[in-house]
Design an enzyme around this catalytic site. Structure first.
Site, PDB file in Angstrom:
ATOM      1  N   SER A  26       0.868  -1.179   0.000  1.00  0.00           N
ATOM      2  CA  SER A  26       0.000   0.000   0.000  1.00  0.00           C
ATOM      3  C   SER A  26       0.904   1.229   0.000  1.00  0.00           C
ATOM      4  O   SER A  26       1.760   1.348  -0.876  1.00  0.00           O
ATOM      5  CB  SER A  26      -0.951  -0.033   1.202  1.00  0.00           C
ATOM      6  OG  SER A  26      -1.860   1.035   1.149  1.00  0.00           O
ATOM      7  N   HIS A  53      -2.867  -0.991  -3.305  1.00  0.00           N
ATOM      8  CA  HIS A  53      -4.093  -0.236  -3.047  1.00  0.00           C
ATOM      9  C   HIS A  53      -4.132   0.983  -3.966  1.00  0.00           C
ATOM     10  O   HIS A  53      -3.199   1.785  -3.979  1.00  0.00           O
ATOM     11  CB  HIS A  53      -4.145   0.208  -1.597  1.00  0.00           C
ATOM     12  CG  HIS A  53      -4.344  -0.933  -0.647  1.00  0.00           C
ATOM     13  ND1 HIS A  53      -4.094  -0.839   0.704  1.00  0.00           N
ATOM     14  CD2 HIS A  53      -4.799  -2.203  -0.853  1.00  0.00           C
ATOM     15  CE1 HIS A  53      -4.373  -2.001   1.282  1.00  0.00           C
ATOM     16  NE2 HIS A  53      -4.786  -2.830   0.362  1.00  0.00           N
ATOM     17  N   ASP A 146      -4.492  -4.954   5.924  1.00  0.00           N
ATOM     18  CA  ASP A 146      -4.720  -5.811   4.759  1.00  0.00           C
ATOM     19  C   ASP A 146      -3.446  -6.598   4.447  1.00  0.00           C
ATOM     20  O   ASP A 146      -2.354  -6.044   4.454  1.00  0.00           O
ATOM     21  CB  ASP A 146      -5.126  -4.951   3.560  1.00  0.00           C
ATOM     22  CG  ASP A 146      -5.638  -5.765   2.390  1.00  0.00           C
ATOM     23  OD1 ASP A 146      -6.043  -6.925   2.598  1.00  0.00           O
ATOM     24  OD2 ASP A 146      -5.651  -5.230   1.261  1.00  0.00           O
TER      25      ASP A 146
END
Length: 204
Positions: A26, A53, A146
């Site tokens: 991310s 992401h 995540d």
């Protein structure tokens, strides 16, 4: 590569056969990937599938940007596309990316996971179910949890799990969440992760 490092990678990969690599990242992930993927040789043997992401409301140019820097072919993953060895795939924005048991991709628009779609967990969990112990999972910098559950699933299925050293990460939240949920096989800075990927091919 020093003898000490070579021995470390050899021990980490001993008895393993890797068919595929999945990577999640991310915040700070593009910079980390630009330090890892361009070093892979043109004949790198495994598929590499990446979830970063991304905002839902714009097209992704990741495949285009990385193709300019990689010797390997780079593609944006698409629904029903077969996962080919020696290719880097990026998840498209706005869709969860899964790997089916027949080693093809599947796209869906289910609810976000950890506020993200695509979600790293969905890719990693499905890839673990598809490849089992022949999968390697790598989790890089990021600002959410995540990827923690996905890495745990890969480890539970016997796959290789590697997490970026939180001290080396631009944002340590994601690596720390994975480490706390299930101890990975290795915690490494970005340069060592790149060297490990090269060692994977040499280990085959």
């Amino acid at each position: 590569m020093s003898a000490v490092h070579a021995n470390f990678y050899a021990d980490l990969l001993a008895g393993r056969t890797i068919d595929a690599v999945v990577i999640g990242a991310s915040a700070g992930g593009i910079d980390a990937l630009l330090r890892i993927l361009p070093a892979l040789p043109k004949n790198f043997a495994f598929s590499v599938t990446v979830v970063l992401h991304l905002p839902d409301d714009r097209d992704s140019r990741l495949a285009e940007v990385f193709q300019q820097r990689l010797a390997m072919p780079v593609r944006q993953a698409d629904d029903k596309m077969n996962v080919a060895p020696g290719t880097v795939y990026f998840a498209p924005p706005g869709y969860h990316l899964s790997v089916e048991r027949d080693f093809s991709f599947s796209l869906s628009q289910e609810d976000p996971v950890h506020f993200s779609r695509p979600a790293i967990d969905i890719l990693m969990e499905s890839a673990a179910d598809a490849w089992g112990k022949r999968l390697a999972g790598i989790l890089l910098t990021g600002a959410s949890a995540d990827g923690a559950a996905g890495m745990a699933r890969i480890g539970a299925c016997g796959g290789l799990t590697v997490v970026q050293d939180p001290k080396d990460a631009e944002i340590a939240t994601m690596p720390l969440a994975a480490i706390r949920l299930r101890a990975p096989d290795a915690v490494l800075p970005v340069p060592a992760i790149g060297a490990l990927m090269t060692a994977m091919m040499e280990n085959q």
